[in-house]
Design a protein around this motif. Sequence first.
Motif, PDB file in Angstrom:
ATOM      1  N   VAL A 222      -4.584   6.107 -15.193  1.00  0.00           N
ATOM      2  CA  VAL A 222      -3.901   5.898 -13.925  1.00  0.00           C
ATOM      3  C   VAL A 222      -4.146   4.271 -13.343  1.00  0.00           C
ATOM      4  O   VAL A 222      -4.913   3.689 -13.490  1.00  0.00           O
ATOM      5  CB  VAL A 222      -4.536   6.536 -12.986  1.00  0.00           C
ATOM      6  N   THR A 223      -2.926   3.478 -13.406  1.00  0.00           N
ATOM      7  CA  THR A 223      -2.860   2.226 -12.665  1.00  0.00           C
ATOM      8  C   THR A 223      -3.210   2.237 -11.348  1.00  0.00           C
ATOM      9  O   THR A 223      -3.007   3.043 -10.562  1.00  0.00           O
ATOM     10  CB  THR A 223      -1.568   1.608 -12.786  1.00  0.00           C
ATOM     11  N   TYR A 224      -4.255   1.183 -10.769  1.00  0.00           N
ATOM     12  CA  TYR A 224      -4.720   1.140  -9.581  1.00  0.00           C
ATOM     13  C   TYR A 224      -4.640  -0.252  -9.269  1.00  0.00           C
ATOM     14  O   TYR A 224      -4.526  -1.146 -10.089  1.00  0.00           O
ATOM     15  CB  TYR A 224      -5.950   1.906  -9.223  1.00  0.00           C
ATOM     16  N   ASP A 225      -4.969  -0.598  -7.854  1.00  0.00           N
ATOM     17  CA  ASP A 225      -4.913  -2.034  -7.329  1.00  0.00           C
ATOM     18  C   ASP A 225      -6.188  -2.527  -7.745  1.00  0.00           C
ATOM     19  O   ASP A 225      -7.262  -2.684  -6.890  1.00  0.00           O
ATOM     20  CB  ASP A 225      -4.679  -1.829  -6.030  1.00  0.00           C
ATOM     21  N   ILE A 226      -6.190  -3.078  -8.939  1.00  0.00           N
ATOM     22  CA  ILE A 226      -7.433  -3.826  -9.378  1.00  0.00           C
ATOM     23  C   ILE A 226      -7.798  -5.153  -8.484  1.00  0.00           C
ATOM     24  O   ILE A 226      -9.045  -5.299  -8.458  1.00  0.00           O
ATOM     25  CB  ILE A 226      -7.440  -4.143 -10.886  1.00  0.00           C
TER      26      ILE A 226
END
Length: 250
Positions: A222-226
């Motif tokens: 899952v892509t998240y706001d790194i």
Amino acid sequence: MRLLLLSDTHANHTALQAVLSDAAQRRYDQVIHLGDALGYGPHPREVLETLRELDATCVLGNHDQMLLQYADGLRDKKDSVVSMALIWQLSRLSDRDLAGVRLWRDGIDDPDIGARYRHGTPVSLDHYTDSVPAARDAFTQWQGRLAFVGHTHVPAVYATLNSPVGDWVKVQQFQDGGSYMIAPSTRVILNPGSVGQPRDGNPQASYAIYDSARGYFEVFRVTYDIARAQAAALEAGLPQVLAARLAIGK
């Protein structure tokens, strides 16, 4: 029974939120957290609160254990990123938070699906199931069929036929997600990877769902706001390396 399997969130609530949003569309009956909810990250209270809200079954990880040791004066402070993060987190947690973590057990056997939940290996909190030889040792010491572990921050399945272990131990990793169907004659150690600090070169958060009726294990990335998670870590005064590593998955 469909299990939502989380591990090694490491106080990264930004990643945890993204994982839960993704998992909501897939349906699950129970949440299992396989250790290290704490350590490294900037959101210890938020992560613990979310796990409480989920009524998650949580096992103790090595970072969780170390934080309790600091809380009880049983561990000397060290000049390391691990120590610095845990001591800062301890200052942020309430008595209720600590009381909840103290209830986490070092390993749980689930008779409903015939599984063991533990952080490191089926027989250890802090050893790693990170290679075929390590998995072979674990299979030799543990006679169960199904185990879920974390600790390596790498999603993977180690499997062996129910026969002399030898060269039958196989490994499959899931850098980009994927699935594994467990054959009836196979013994397995399954790792959903890390929610908050992946270490397989893919910075996307990792989690898994296990369908016990089908014997089906599926890993999702899952892509998240790194950048948001990094900014929170730096704002908290945590070591810069802990923010930097999030972007490279190492």
